[in-house]
Design an enzyme around this catalytic site. Structure first.
Site, PDB file in Angstrom:
ATOM      1  N   CYS A  23       0.599  -2.535  -8.680  1.00  0.00           N
ATOM      2  CA  CYS A  23      -0.052  -2.967  -9.743  1.00  0.00           C
ATOM      3  C   CYS A  23      -0.381  -1.657 -10.460  1.00  0.00           C
ATOM      4  O   CYS A  23       0.398  -1.016 -11.054  1.00  0.00           O
ATOM      5  CB  CYS A  23      -1.387  -3.927  -9.500  1.00  0.00           C
ATOM      6  SG  CYS A  23      -1.911  -4.598 -11.017  1.00  0.00           S
ATOM      7  N   GLU A  25       0.438  -9.243  -5.868  1.00  0.00           N
ATOM      8  CA  GLU A  25      -0.527  -8.642  -5.130  1.00  0.00           C
ATOM      9  C   GLU A  25      -1.987  -9.758  -5.064  1.00  0.00           C
ATOM     10  O   GLU A  25      -2.151 -10.695  -5.855  1.00  0.00           O
ATOM     11  CB  GLU A  25      -1.101  -7.682  -6.266  1.00  0.00           C
ATOM     12  CG  GLU A  25      -2.544  -7.047  -6.096  1.00  0.00           C
ATOM     13  CD  GLU A  25      -2.945  -5.865  -7.007  1.00  0.00           C
ATOM     14  OE1 GLU A  25      -3.500  -5.084  -6.819  1.00  0.00           O
ATOM     15  OE2 GLU A  25      -2.522  -6.326  -8.205  1.00  0.00           O
ATOM     16  N   LYS A  81      -3.136   0.458  -1.326  1.00  0.00           N
ATOM     17  CA  LYS A  81      -3.038   0.882  -2.668  1.00  0.00           C
ATOM     18  C   LYS A  81      -3.676   1.985  -3.106  1.00  0.00           C
ATOM     19  O   LYS A  81      -4.913   2.396  -2.578  1.00  0.00           O
ATOM     20  CB  LYS A  81      -3.415  -0.115  -3.474  1.00  0.00           C
ATOM     21  CG  LYS A  81      -3.477   0.057  -5.129  1.00  0.00           C
ATOM     22  CD  LYS A  81      -3.819  -1.325  -5.655  1.00  0.00           C
ATOM     23  CE  LYS A  81      -3.851  -1.340  -7.189  1.00  0.00           C
ATOM     24  NZ  LYS A  81      -4.380  -2.499  -7.857  1.00  0.00           N
TER      25      LYS A  81
END
Length: 259
Positions: free
Chosen positions: A146, A40, A111
């Protein structure tokens, strides 16, 4: 299939152009792999918020073009980690890119869960609103990033869209690395999928990164795990194990909620 997770040590003191070129060469060096994964925000930095305005770019910006060339040269599927996307609406998004061996972008995922509790990423990035999967010759890939790992309901939606291989780039800090290891295994077990979890190494904005990138099978067994520094972690996986696991232990048939 052979997968490689490139656990980059993100050194923001090195010019971004140099780090981009180095990452591209690392990808080119993985010719013969089927899938290569980067972490990321490995170029802009996952924790150096002051850089994000400067480093934001469109989906077809320099990072995407460079990574597309590298994927084409190596003949691999490439999850290019994520970028700070400058959206058409002017907002920033933490957006991951999946590129085919022909160099074409096959998927982009913004995300959904942003970290920071109303500050940092949560304040500076817009939220994604789409569950993203992509069919490939070796199974359907589901995309997450994440902090998403802490929200299991998202992974049920990915499962229901056919996910067999879950790819999770991250900039997960060292002080919570045992959570990282726990969640990666849990998401694999509960959804009976492979999890390819690629973290960063080094230090960003004074925060030590956790490393410990992992390849986890549908039984939750860790097939390969990196240390805490730069490493190219390579493993052989057989995606046929997903269907076999679900047939041998058909727990998913007993779901009653959320369908």
């Amino acid at each position: 299939m052979r997968v490689s997770l490139i656990q980059l040590e993100v050194d923001l003191s090195v010019p971004a152009a140099d780090r981009l070129a180095e990452a591209a060469e690392l990808v080119r060096g993985r010719a013969g792999d089927h899938l290569v994964v980067l972490p990321e925000l490995w170029l802009a930095g996952g924790w150096d918020y002051a850089r994000w305005d400067e480093d934001a770019e469109a989906l077809d910006g320099p990072t995407a073009r460079t990574m597309a060339d590298a994927a084409r040269d190596a003949g691999v599927w490439l999850h290019a980690g994520s970028i700070v996307e400058l959206g058409p609406d002017g907002a920033h998004y933490n957006t991951s890119l999946l590129i085919g061996p022909d160099g074409l972008r096959r998927a982009a995922y913004r995300k959904i869960h942003r970290f920071g509790f109303d500050s940092g990423e949560a304040a500076l990035m817009g939220p994604g609103d789409e569950i993203v999967t992509c069919p490939t010759p070796f199974g359907t890939i589901g995309l997450a990033t994440c902090y998403d790992l802490r929200f299991p309901e998202m992974f049920r939606l990915l499962l229901d869209q056919g996910t067999e291989v879950l790819v999770v780039p991250a900039a997960w800090p060292a002080r919570r690395v045992e959570h990282w290891r726990l969640f990666a295994r849990a998401r694999a077990v509960e959804n009976q999928v492979f999890v390819l979890a690629c973290n960063t190494a080094g230090e960003q904005a004074g925060l030590a990164q956790g490393g410990h990138s992992m390849v986890v099978d549908p039984w939750g067994e860790i097939l390969a795990e990196a240390g805490t520094g730069f490493q190219v972690l390579t493993a052989e996986i057989d995606t046929a194990l997903v269907a076999k696991t679900r047939a041998d232990f058909p727990v998913l048939k007993d779901r009653r909620l959320g369908r």
